[in-house]
Design a protein around this motif. Structure first.
Motif, mmCIF file in Angstrom:
data_model
loop_
_atom_site.group_PDB
_atom_site.id
_atom_site.type_symbol
_atom_site.label_atom_id
_atom_site.label_comp_id
_atom_site.label_asym_id
_atom_site.label_seq_id
_atom_site.Cartn_x
_atom_site.Cartn_y
_atom_site.Cartn_z
ATOM 1 N N ALA A 1 67.780 34.407 32.467
ATOM 2 C CA ALA A 1 68.254 35.427 33.391
ATOM 3 C C ALA A 1 67.123 35.940 34.274
ATOM 4 N N VAL A 2 65.948 36.130 33.691
ATOM 5 C CA VAL A 2 64.804 36.601 34.467
ATOM 6 C C VAL A 2 64.387 35.540 35.485
ATOM 7 N N ALA A 3 64.417 34.272 35.097
ATOM 8 C CA ALA A 3 64.062 33.190 36.026
ATOM 9 C C ALA A 3 65.000 33.181 37.232
ATOM 10 N N GLY A 4 66.291 33.374 36.990
ATOM 11 C CA GLY A 4 67.229 33.431 38.100
ATOM 12 C C GLY A 4 66.934 34.591 39.030
ATOM 13 N N THR B 1 70.200 27.688 36.774
ATOM 14 C CA THR B 1 68.904 27.199 36.312
ATOM 15 C C THR B 1 69.039 26.431 35.007
ATOM 16 N N ASP B 2 68.138 25.480 34.837
ATOM 17 C CA ASP B 2 68.019 24.741 33.583
ATOM 18 C C ASP B 2 66.570 24.307 33.444
ATOM 19 N N ILE B 3 66.184 23.930 32.242
ATOM 20 C CA ILE B 3 64.777 23.633 31.982
ATOM 21 C C ILE B 3 64.436 22.222 32.446
ATOM 22 N N SER B 4 63.301 22.131 33.143
ATOM 23 C CA SER B 4 62.774 20.849 33.593
ATOM 24 C C SER B 4 61.260 20.862 33.403
ATOM 25 N N TRP C 1 61.889 26.620 34.799
ATOM 26 C CA TRP C 1 63.311 26.815 35.040
ATOM 27 C C TRP C 1 63.573 26.248 36.431
ATOM 28 N N ALA C 2 64.392 25.211 36.509
ATOM 29 C CA ALA C 2 64.647 24.526 37.777
ATOM 30 C C ALA C 2 66.077 24.797 38.234
ATOM 31 N N ALA C 3 66.230 25.026 39.534
ATOM 32 C CA ALA C 3 67.548 25.315 40.094
ATOM 33 C C ALA C 3 67.692 24.625 41.442
ATOM 34 N N PRO C 4 68.896 24.182 41.788
ATOM 35 C CA PRO C 4 69.100 23.567 43.103
ATOM 36 C C PRO C 4 69.108 24.622 44.208
ATOM 37 N N LEU C 5 68.602 24.248 45.361
ATOM 38 C CA LEU C 5 68.669 25.105 46.551
ATOM 39 C C LEU C 5 69.890 24.650 47.342
ATOM 40 N N SER C 6 71.018 25.319 47.108
ATOM 41 C CA SER C 6 72.314 24.873 47.610
ATOM 42 C C SER C 6 72.742 25.670 48.833
ATOM 43 N N ARG D 1 73.434 20.041 53.305
ATOM 44 C CA ARG D 1 73.256 19.438 51.994
ATOM 45 C C ARG D 1 72.305 20.284 51.160
ATOM 46 N N GLN D 2 72.179 19.915 49.903
ATOM 47 C CA GLN D 2 71.186 20.584 49.064
ATOM 48 C C GLN D 2 69.813 20.370 49.675
ATOM 49 N N ALA D 3 69.067 21.477 49.848
ATOM 50 C CA ALA D 3 67.813 21.424 50.606
ATOM 51 C C ALA D 3 66.586 21.216 49.740
ATOM 52 N N GLY D 4 66.705 21.299 48.420
ATOM 53 C CA GLY D 4 65.528 21.137 47.581
ATOM 54 C C GLY D 4 65.747 21.684 46.195
ATOM 55 N N THR D 5 64.643 21.971 45.507
ATOM 56 C CA THR D 5 64.660 22.447 44.134
ATOM 57 C C THR D 5 63.733 23.644 44.003
ATOM 58 N N VAL D 6 64.211 24.690 43.331
ATOM 59 C CA VAL D 6 63.406 25.886 43.068
ATOM 60 C C VAL D 6 62.873 25.784 41.641
ATOM 61 N N LEU D 7 61.573 25.943 41.477
ATOM 62 C CA LEU D 7 60.930 25.857 40.170
ATOM 63 C C LEU D 7 60.313 27.212 39.824
ATOM 64 N N VAL D 8 60.666 27.742 38.656
ATOM 65 C CA VAL D 8 60.117 28.998 38.152
ATOM 66 C C VAL D 8 59.331 28.695 36.887
ATOM 67 N N ASP D 9 58.036 28.964 36.917
ATOM 68 C CA ASP D 9 57.171 28.695 35.767
ATOM 69 C C ASP D 9 57.588 29.586 34.600
ATOM 70 N N MET D 10 57.959 28.959 33.478
ATOM 71 C CA MET D 10 58.423 29.735 32.328
ATOM 72 C C MET D 10 57.297 30.069 31.357
ATOM 73 N N THR D 11 56.067 29.627 31.653
ATOM 74 C CA THR D 11 54.961 29.850 30.738
ATOM 75 C C THR D 11 54.134 31.079 31.079
ATOM 76 N N THR D 12 54.522 31.836 32.086
ATOM 77 C CA THR D 12 53.786 33.038 32.473
ATOM 78 C C THR D 12 54.762 34.152 32.795
ATOM 79 N N GLN D 13 54.339 35.394 32.552
ATOM 80 C CA GLN D 13 55.211 36.533 32.804
ATOM 81 C C GLN D 13 55.340 36.844 34.286
ATOM 82 N N GLN D 14 54.364 36.413 35.085
ATOM 83 C CA GLN D 14 54.423 36.669 36.506
ATOM 84 C C GLN D 14 55.481 35.789 37.172
#
Length: 562
Positions: free
Chosen positions: A162-165, A182-185, A193-198, A209-222
Motif C-alpha cells: 500500500a505504501v509503495a502504491g 503493484t507486484d514484486i519484481s 514494487w513494480a507497476a505498469p504506467l497505464s 499504450r502502456q508507457a512504461g514501468t514504475v519501480l519503487v525500491d522496497m528495501t528502503t524507507q525513503q
C-alpha cells in the motif's frame, strides 16, 4: 345414360376453387425459411462469441474445470427422457403455481429441475473432494525441514504494498497516465514494487499504450521511485484489443488460469510476466479437477509472446530471481492441507487441522514474497484451526521451481496477530489511532525466528519504523533507519552496532536531552547512557513549587510525533 347433376354445391365449389399451395418451385424459398432463420442466428452468435471469446474465458474455464456440470446435465437429460416415456402412457401431471393456476409438467421442466438441484446439492461435496485431493498431492510433494532459511540482510522487505502504491502515485507527474497494480519484481538483484504506467481515462485508453514501468525500491524507507520509459504494444490497463490478456487468449493458451501480471525489467527491456495454472482431472470418487502450475507467459514490448514450461522459466536469464510460481496457487495448496487427516476429521474433531493466519495490513495478504539467503521464496504462516493463534507451521515455496517445504517449530511460537499486539504494547506513546502494524512476516536471523512488522500511518504515506518481535521471548526491537534494519538482519545486536559517526564499539546514548533557547537554538546537549537517570527540578524561587522528576535512561523512551 348420364348421371343427374349433383346438388352438393360445396363439393363442386371445393373442386373448382382448390389449388395447390404453395406453388411449384416455392419449397426452396418459402418452405425453407422457418429453419433458415434460426440457423443464421446460430451462425451469427457463434461468430460473435468466437470474436469476443476472451471475455467469455472465465465462464468457459469454469465449466471446463467443473466435470460436475456434465454429470448434472446428463442426469437432467436422463430424467427428462424418462418422464417423456412416462407421458406416453397417457398420464398427465400438473402442478400449482399459485392463485389456482396450474401448469403441465413437461420433460424439459423435469430435466431443468434435476439439473439445477443436482448442481446445487453436489457442488459443496465435489469442492470438498477436490480440496482433499489437492491436500494429498501437496503433502506428498512437500519436504519437511528442521530450519528455515535466513533472511537476505542486503535485500530487506521494508516498504509495504500500500505504501509503495502511494509513493508511486505521489511522484507521478504525467497527467495522461496512472499507476496500475503493484507486484514484486527483481531488477539487478534488488526487489522492487513494480507497476505498469497505464493510460488514464477512456480517451487515453483508446488512443495510448502502456508507457512504461514504475519501480519503487522496497528495501528502503525513503520514497525511491524511478520510471522505465518505453511503450508496450500489448500492455496493462489499455483498451481491450491492445491488452496483453486479450492477446494471450486470442492467440495462445485459452483453457488455463492466468494469474496476475507482473512487470519485469531486465537490461532495460520491459516484460509482462504471467504465471498460469492448468487443471488436472480426476474421476473418483466424484469427477473433479485440481490446479497445477502450467507455466509462464512472457510478453515483450513488441507484443511477442513466449510460453515457457516451469522448467524453461526457471532456466531463463530474463526471469532470474522473479516470482514465477502462481501466488494464488501457493495459497490454495497450503490452505487445502486442512484435509490432511481426511474429510471427516475436518468436519468433526479437527485434529491437526490448520488455517492460514490472517495478517493486518492494507491491499496485501499471505503468501509474502521475500528474498532469502537461498533465493526467492513465498512464506506462508499457518495457525491451528479455531481460536488458537500460535504458530503451527511455516510453509515456504520456491519462487522459481515451486518446491514446497514445511517447518514445524519444536517450541511454542506465537503468531502474527500476537506479534502485532506486542508491537502496540511496546510503544504506548504511539498514537495507534493514526498508525497500525502491517505485513508481519516471519523472518529468520541467525536461525532465530522474528516477526518483522512495519508500522505505517493510516493513509499509507510512509513507513514510521520497523519492529522485530522475537517469536519465542516476545522481545521487541524497533528501528527507524534502513541501515539499522540491515544491521539487525545481518545478526548484529543494537549494542554491537556502530554509531552514526562511524565509531566502532562506542556505546550509543539511550536518551539525548537538549537545552533549547527561545529562538530554537540548541544551547546545550546532554547524553544519558546505560542505567543513568535524569532529574528535572523547577526553580524554588520561581512561581511554581519545588518538584523533582527522575527519568531512568534504561526504561524511558521519548518518540517525537510522527
Amino acid at each position: 345414360m348420364s348421371a343427374p347433376p349433383s346438388d352438393n354445391t360445396d363439393d363442386q365449389a371445393n373442386s373448382e376453387t382448390t389449388t395447390d399451395w404453395p406453388p411449384d418451385g416455392s419449397d426452396s424459398r418459402g418452405g425453407g425459411l422457418p429453419w433458415k432463420i434460426p440457423l443464421v442466428g446460430v451462425v451469427v452468435v457463434a461468430l460473435v462469441g468466437w470474436f469476443v471469446r476472451p471475455w467469455l474465458q472465465g465462464l468457459v474455464y469454469a465449466l471446463y474445470t467443473t466435470p460436475l456440470f456434465l454429470v448434472a446435465l446428463v442426469a437432467g437429460l436422463v430424467a427428462g427422457w424418462m418422464y417423456y416415456r412416462y407421458e406416453q402412457t397417457d398420464a398427465s401431471t400438473t402442478y400449482s403455481v399459485g392463485d389456482g393456476e396450474e401448469r403441465e409438467l413437461t420433460p424439459l421442466r423435469v430435466a431443468a429441475v434435476v439439473f439445477i438441484v443436482g448442481l446445487v446439492a453436489l457442488t459443496p461435496v465435489v469442492n470438498t473432494v477436490a480440496g482433499a485431493t489437492l491436500s494429498d498431492r501437496t503433502m506428498a510433494d512437500t519436504t519437511a525441514v528442521e530450519r528455515l532459511d535466513n533472511a537476505d540482510a542486503e535485500k530487506p522487505r521494508i516498504v509495504t504494498r500500500a505504501v509503495a502504491g502511494r509513493y508511486a502515485s505521489n511522484t507521478l507527474n504525467r497527467p495522461q497516465y496512472r499507476v496500475g497494480e503493484t507486484d514484486i519484481s527483481v531488477a539487478n538483484g534488488t526487489p522492487y514494487w513494480a507497476a505498469p504506467l497505464s493510460p488514464d481515462g477512456l480517451f487515453n485508453r483508446l488512443t495510448k499504450r502502456q508507457a512504461g514501468t514504475v519501480l519503487v525500491d522496497m528495501t528502503t524507507q525513503q520514497a525511491n521511485v524511478r520510471v522505465v520509459d518505453g511503450e508496450l504494444n500489448k500492455g496493462i490497463g489499455t483498451v481491450f484489443f491492445e491488452s496483453y490478456r486479450w492477446h494471450l487468449l486470442k492467440n495462445h493458451e485459452y483453457l488455463v488460469d492466468y494469474g496476475d501480471p507482473k512487470m519485469v525489467v531486465n537490461d532495460g527491456a520491459q516484460y509482462i510476466v504471467v504465471p498460469y495454472s492448468t487443471p488436472t482431472f480426476h474421476l473418483t470418487p466424484l469427477p473433479h479437477s485440481t490446479p497445477e502450475w502450467g507455466g509462464v507467459a512472457v510478453i515483450d514490448s513488441s507484443g511477442t509472446v513466449e510460453m515457457l514450461s516451469p522448467e524453461e522459466a526457471a532456466q531463463s536469464p530474463t526471469l532470474a530471481n522473479q516470482q514465477l510460481y502462481p501466488e494464488d496457487l501457493a495459497r490454495r495448496k497450503v490452505a487445502s492441507t486442512k484435509y490432511r487427516n481426511g474429510i471427516l476429521n475436518t468436519y468433526t474433531s479437527h485434529e491437526d487441522e490448520i488455517e492460514i493466519a490472517p495478517v493486518p495490513g492494507d491491499d496485501n495478504d499471505q503468501p509474502f514474497f521475500v528474498l532469502s539467503e537461498s533465493g526467492p521464496q513465498y512464506v506462508v504462516a499457518v495457525e491451528p484451526y479455531g481460536e488458537a493463534q500460535g504458530l503451527r507451521e511455516v510453509w515456504t515455496i520456491d519462487g522459481q521451481t515451486g518446491a514446497f517445504e514445511v517447518y514445524r517449530p519444536t517450541e511454542s511460537l506465537f503468531g502474527p496477530q500476537k506479534a502485532a499486539d506486542l508491537v502496540r504494547q511496546s510503544a504506548p506513546q504511539t498514537d495507534w489511532n493514526r498508525f497500525s502494524p502491517a505485513e508481519p512476516i516471519l523472518t529468520v536471523i541467525d536461525d532465530r525466528e522474528y516477526w518483522q512488522v512495519r508500522i505505517v500511518p493510516e493513509d499509507n504515506s510512509g513507513i514510521a519504523y520497523v519492529a522485530f518481535v522475537d517469536a519465542r521471548t516476545s522481545d521487541v526491537e524497533e528501528f527507524e533507519e534502513t541501515e539499522a534494519i540491515e544491521r539487525f538482519l545481518a545478526g548484529e545486536t543494537p549494542t554491537e552496532s556502530p554509531d552514526q559517526s562511524g565509531g566502532g564499539g562506542e556505546e550509543t546514548p539511550t536518551v539525548v536531552v537538549q537545552r533549547v533557547g527561545e529562538n530554537g537554538t540548541v544551547i546545550e546537549t546532554m547524553e544519558i547512557y546505560g542505567n543513568e537517570s535524569v532529574r528535572i527540578e523547577t526553580n524554588p524561587n520561581g512561581s511554581g513549587s519545588t518538584t523533582g522528576t527522575t527519568a531512568n535512561a534504561s526504561t524511558e523512551r521519548v518518540r517525537a510525533p510522527l
